[in-house]
Design a protein around this motif. Structure first.
Motif, PDB file in Angstrom:
ATOM      1  N   HIS A   1      58.327  75.364  36.054  1.00  0.00           N
ATOM      2  CA  HIS A   1      59.481  74.490  35.847  1.00  0.00           C
ATOM      3  C   HIS A   1      59.609  73.547  37.034  1.00  0.00           C
ATOM      4  O   HIS A   1      60.430  73.732  37.918  1.00  0.00           O
TER       5      HIS A   1
ATOM      6  N   MET B   1      58.259  78.376  25.333  1.00  0.00           N
ATOM      7  CA  MET B   1      59.248  77.354  25.670  1.00  0.00           C
ATOM      8  C   MET B   1      58.590  75.991  25.646  1.00  0.00           C
ATOM      9  O   MET B   1      57.412  75.859  25.958  1.00  0.00           O
TER      10      MET B   1
ATOM     11  N   PHE C   1      66.464  79.595  36.666  1.00  0.00           N
ATOM     12  CA  PHE C   1      65.254  80.135  37.261  1.00  0.00           C
ATOM     13  C   PHE C   1      65.359  80.239  38.769  1.00  0.00           C
ATOM     14  O   PHE C   1      64.794  81.121  39.372  1.00  0.00           O
TER      15      PHE C   1
ATOM     16  N   HIS D   1      56.672  81.434  35.031  1.00  0.00           N
ATOM     17  CA  HIS D   1      56.553  82.671  34.242  1.00  0.00           C
ATOM     18  C   HIS D   1      55.396  82.493  33.283  1.00  0.00           C
ATOM     19  O   HIS D   1      54.947  81.378  33.042  1.00  0.00           O
TER      20      HIS D   1
ATOM     21  N   MET E   1      53.796  78.950  33.006  1.00  0.00           N
ATOM     22  CA  MET E   1      54.662  77.780  32.875  1.00  0.00           C
ATOM     23  C   MET E   1      55.413  77.558  34.184  1.00  0.00           C
ATOM     24  O   MET E   1      56.069  78.468  34.697  1.00  0.00           O
TER      25      MET E   1
HETATM   26 CU   LIG Z   1      59.747  78.292  30.869  1.00  0.00          CU
END
Ligand SMILES: [Cu+2]
Length: 281
Positions: free
Chosen positions: A100, A132, A9, A107, A98
């Motif tokens: 991270h 996820m 990411f 995202h 979401m």
């Molecule tokens: Cu994710």
């Protein structure tokens, strides 16, 4: 897993505009993670799982899928209160994001574009697919009632679950990342099983669009014995984002379920097509 996620990411953040292929690489790795299927705890009854409250606005989240937000497909509904008065007209929009890690890349994920009021359920109903699960990540939700009452960035977490299978790939022609979500069968049995799929496309992993005019061609295949089966019915679009068909597993054991997909007469799936791995009992 989480380290790899973070690296990917970060790379994507640096090259957002040209990173469609990286998105695809990452998510196809994610989508190929096909765990054995376990039956969903789906009762059909909605239970309250989350409340977001800010000033005069309150949004309650109710779920018919589980007792908490869960990885995969969630049948959810909202109750909306403004100044303690329950609202029963119009729509709710819900935008989950979401993250991270704190300050990290983020995202969204596929969800109903609009949750309409269902008077029979006294809820604004629809679905969200949490694509996820990552213990190092957290989610936020933006709630919008009729473009007049809002709550932004309300933090929540999701539970692990193995009831949904998600497969993702990049379509370079469309410049989109595609998500195919299989929500049933969750506990496949020998014989005929109802198949339910949802199909989404996204240009940027932030906005997701249901594809409702696709043609799907399923092919069950028992790899270890080298055979398929007859009497399968290709999924067709019904409502609520769902394609419904029938798959015939004529023996117990491990089966592959392929799904080749056309839109506008052209295949949007790659070769080999999306594949789900199922343990049939
Ligand atoms: Cu994710």
């Amino acid at each position: 897993m989480s380290i790899i996620v973070a690296e990917r990411f970060n790379i994507m953040n640096l090259f957002t505009k040209t990173a469609l292929l990286l998105f695809a690489l990452y998510f196809s790795a994610c989508g190929n993670d096909t765990n054995p299927v376990i039956e969903n705890q789906q009762t059909g009854d909605y239970v309250k799982i989350y409340t977001a409250e800010q000033g005069a606005n309150k949004f309650e989240v109710w779920s018919a899928s589980a007792s908490a937000f869960s990885y995969g497909y969630n049948d959810i509904g909202f109750k909306v209160f403004v100044n303690n008065t329950e609202q029963n007209q119009g729509f709710v929009k819900f935008h989950p994001v979401m993250y991270h890690g704190l300050g990290g890349p983020n995202h969204s994920t596929p969800a109903s574009s609009m949750f309409s009021y269902d008077a029979g359920k006294s809820l604004f109903t629809g679905y969200v697919i949490f694509m996820m699960y990552d213990t190092a990540a957290f989610w936020t939700g933006d709630f919008n009632y009729n473009n007049q009452a809002y709550i932004d960035s309300s933090i929540f977490s999701i539970n692990p679950s193995s009831g949904t299978l998600i497969y993702s790939w990049d379509n370079t022609t469309l410049q989109k990342t595609m998500f195919l979500t299989m929500i049933s069968p969750t506990a496949p049995r020998v014989g005929l099983n109802q198949v339910e799929m949802l199909l989404h496309q996204t240009p940027d992993l932030n906005t997701y669009e249901e594809i409702s005019d696709a043609e799907m061609y399923i092919r069950p295949w028992m790899e270890t014995m080298g055979h398929g089966s007859a009497n399968n019915v290709d999924p067709v679009y019904t409502t609520g984002g769902k394609y419904v068909g029938t798959v015939n597993f004529n023996m117990p054991g491990e089966w592959f379920l392929y799904d080749s997909i056309k839109v506008g007469g052209n295949f949007i799936t790659n070769t080999p097509p999306p594949k789900f791995i199922l343990e049939v009992n």
